[in-house]
Design an enzyme around this catalytic site. Structure first.
Site: not given
Length: 755
Positions: A250, A644, A651, A715, A718
């Site tokens: 996405g 995790n 990521q 997060g 990014e």
């Protein structure tokens, strides 16, 4: 009496804790590698027709004519939808009902506002017939000169940038500080347009079932899209079912409603049959957003000891002719380095392109490569090692606001990353290292940062008589592993093993999980799941402690804890019983409760919340050809509680690869005569492939944050880009002595200017 469960705030008190923190493999992995995962375009309802977009080949003007009759006469073509016969909409596509509702094209008139704008839709019995019919439309235009590039029009100061930042922010007197500084630098950096290029193209399968609408489409925001469609078509949201269980990437491009999706729904209404529209790769460069090009001017000042005294970061960005979205490229400068005077300013230019919107690490990705390059230039001017300079200017509080950080382990990232990389062996001057083959070797670094966001989300938890559980929420997995990480949180929230919990997600009829963006999805939905689990266990405990037949009767004051599918008295853990026994005695097949996750307004007001990291890169440059290869990278990141580790590492590595892409590969090239993207394909729009990616290491530094959310999650999606691009750019300078300020770095930049 409701027992004191201590479940709502401290998950460490919970239960067995065997799911969170474990490197569990992706629950959807087998489905994806075997082809069993169903994506939007895999839906084939009975009576399906195929639609193909006809798009503009000019960037500005109007459509003078279309040969609709020729297209309709082609065998297999059922209908051609144009502005003349498009079904009506209840809401204006050019309206602005909320800040996230961006204007788009839905054949509302004959104007062309950018190249690749949809101008018609051909619907046919087969994909081939629709494709051939679209070619027969043979559009003619009344073209006007296209405005393209950062100097295409008169610049102006935008009203806001990003999602509401002021276009000018200052603290301290930057001009006075620069005038009195012992050392100053001023440099201009440029970044090009970037496009999302997810593996899965945008697609929609739309079917009207009376006054109800069923849609298969990839989206990062199910309920937000459902609400927008409801407004556009004048139907209740509950009459719309959107299915989006899997997304093939996405990166922000599937976060918002776009014109082609609406056209697919309109086409199904027009022909009264289900319609599938899959957008071709080259047609993605326009209607679905992209990253704005930037021109960033940085002025830095420092004293004789290398302490920053001023930073002025000015960014020029572009937006479309019809919308107002401005890349917030300068704003990270308020968060990273200590300086008594910092200013960020913007101007903008309107161009004839699709509206630039959110792309992975919006604002911060292009902003960080400029800032980190400028910081390196300042370190060089002060005669300091780049890492030593950053440590000297370490911000103990957020510079722009004066707020303390909710947590900040950046020093540890610097230390551990430098140690693993071997940074302290780096010579200060450039062009001092070569490998055994004679290639120039350079080492560079960059600081990574990304705000720790959280949105609003909901979840529903269920405990069943058979001792299993379920968690339902309309969450999104676009490849980041959300279905696995959120299932781990769900299992701990219900005090069950992960294999005992059914995790249901991916449709709009489930509780609203908000949008998967801003690296906030795990924090948002995870908190909702955690609270839903606490709520359902509290209801279960109330059943037991109020039942004289239960060994937990009367334990309300002492409290109850949950572990391994059983409730226990806190003051006597020998007294407990299984979930199923409690429900069976109450005559219930299951018990459920809802939970929400939302930002803590008080904590956000009091603390600055960010993830941090440090990235170190080694490049090798052919001294004759100027060819650059990244040969080694190490990234150290502090991102709160890790749900995790396997997913997080994936990521972070993905972000670091995108940083390499930003520095060395990625650029959309526009023909300034026509406004068309010249490399709108994966053959010529260069992104790194396996051969471009070196030995790469990403690891996390332990960090506990009690303020960001109850689970302490920040997060990671990014932050890997930020810091990485600057590290590669700075390594190129250290290898060659050539400071490239226009990205991506080109061979010509190095050959022309190197010795």
């Amino acid at each position: 009496m409701t027992p004191e469960l201590n479940l709502s705030r401290d998950p460490a008190h919970l239960r067995h804790g065997s799911n969170i923190g474990q490197p569990i493999s992706r629950r959807d992995g087998v489905l994806k590698v075997t082809g069993a995962a169903r994506y939007a375009a895999d839906s084939n309802p009975r009576g399906l027709l195929y639609a193909v977009l006809a798009v503009s080949s000019i960037a500005r003007g109007c459509v003078a004519s279309l040969d609709v009759e020729a297209a309709k006469a082609h065998p297999g073509v059922v209908e051609v939808m144009t502005q003349a016969n498009r079904p009506p909409l209840a809401d204006d596509p050019d309206g602005k009902p909320n800040p996230f509702a961006f204007r788009f094209e839905a054949l509302q008139n004959d104007r062309v506002r950018y190249a690749n704008q949809p101008i018609a839709l051909v619907i046919a019995e087969t994909l081939e017939a629709a494709t051939e019919g679209a070619a027969l439309l043979a559009p003619r235009y009344e073209a006007e000169p296209a405005r393209i590039g950062l100097d295409a029009d008169k610049p102006y100061v935008p009203p806001v940038v990003g999602m509401g930042f002021p276009a000018e922010s200052r603290h301290g007197d930057v001009d006075a500080a620069l005038a009195s500084a012992d050392k100053t630098i001023e440099a201009v950096y440029e970044t090009p347009p970037h496009y999302h290029n997810a593996m899965e193209p945008h697609a929609i399968v739309a079917e009207w079932q009376g006054d109800k609408l069923v849609i298969d489409t990839p989206t990062q925001g199910l309920v937000m899209m459902q609400a927008r469609i409801a407004a556009l078509f004048g139907i209740p949201p509950e009459n719309i079912l959107i299915r989006s269980p899997f997304l093939g990437g996405g990166f922000g491009g599937k976060g918002l409603m776009a014109g082609p999706q609406v056209l697919g729904i309109l086409a199904a209404k027009l022909v009264g049959r289900p319609v599938k529209l899959v957008v071709r790769r080259e047609q993605l460069y326009g209607p679905f957003g992209h990253r704005s090009p930037t021109r960033q001017t940085l002025r830095l000042g420092a004293n004789a000891e290398g302490q920053l005294s001023a930073i002025h970061h000015h960014a020029r960005v572009v937006t479309s002719s019809f919308e107002d979205f401005y890349e917030s490229a300068a704003h990270l400068t308020h968060t990273l380095y200590a300086s008594p005077a910092i200013a960020t300013t913007y101007d903008a230019v309107r161009v004839d392109t699709g509206t630039p919107l959110f792309v992975r690490a919006p604002g911060i990705a292009p902003g960080s490569i400029a800032l980190e390059s400028a910081v390196d230039e300042m370190a060089e001017a002060c005669g300091l090692d780049p890492l030593a300079f950053r440590v000297k200017n370490y911000a103990e509080i957020e510079p722009g606001t004066g707020k303390p950080f909710s947590s900040k382990a950046l020093r540890e990232c610097y230390t551990q990353g430098a140690q693993r990389f071997g940074w302290w062996e780096r010579p200060l001057k450039p062009r001092m290292m070569r490998d055994k083959d004679g290639f120039l070797v350079g080492w560079g670094m960059g600081t990574a940062t990304f705000h720790a966001l959280m949105f609003a989300g909901q979840a529903r938890a269920v405990i069943r008589r058979d001792g299993t559980g379920a968690m339902e929420t309309g969450s999104h997995d676009m490849g980041q592993g959300a279905w696995t990480a959120l299932a781990q949180i769900a299992a701990d929230a219900l005090a069950l093993d992960i294999d005992q919990v059914a995790y249901k997600a991916g449709t709009s009829d489930l509780p609203d999980a908000g949008i998967a963006g801003g690296s906030a999805h795990t924090a948002t939905v995870g908190t909702a799941i955690h609270n839903a689990g606490a709520a359902v266990i509290a209801k279960l405990a109330e059943l037991a402690t109020s039942d004289q037949r239960s060994p937990l009767f009367g334990a309300g004051n002492a409290g109850v804890i949950a572990r391994n599918g059983r409730l226990f008295r806190r003051d006597d853990e020998s007294r407990g019983e299984a979930y199923g026994d409690i429900l069976a005695r109450a005559g219930l097949a299951e018990i459920d409760a809802s939970g929400t996750g939302a930002p803590d307004a008080a904590a956000n007001e009091q603390y600055a919340m960010h993830s941090h990291g440090a990235v170190f890169a080694e490049v090798k440059v052919d001294p004759d050809l100027g060819q650059v290869r990244v040969s080694r990278m190490v990234g150290a990141f502090a991102a709160g509680r890790i749900i995790n580790p396997k997913m997080v590492q994936s990521q972070l590595l993905g972000g670091m690869i995108w940083g390499v892409s930003l520095a060395l590969h990625e650029e959309a090239i526009t023909d300034h005569r026509t406004g068309r993207i010249m490399n709108a394909n994966l053959g010529e729009y260069h992104v790194p492939v396996n051969a471009d990616i070196p030995a790469m290491e990403a690891f996390t530094v332990e960090e506990h944050d009690p303020y960001v959310n109850p689970l302490g999650i920040k997060g990671v999606g990014e932050i890997g880009i930020t810091g990485s691009a600057g590290a590669v750019a700075n390594a190129v300078w250290h290898a060659t002595g050539v400071r490239v300020r226009r990205f991506p770095v080109r061979i010509s930049d190095l050959v022309r200017r190197a010795d």
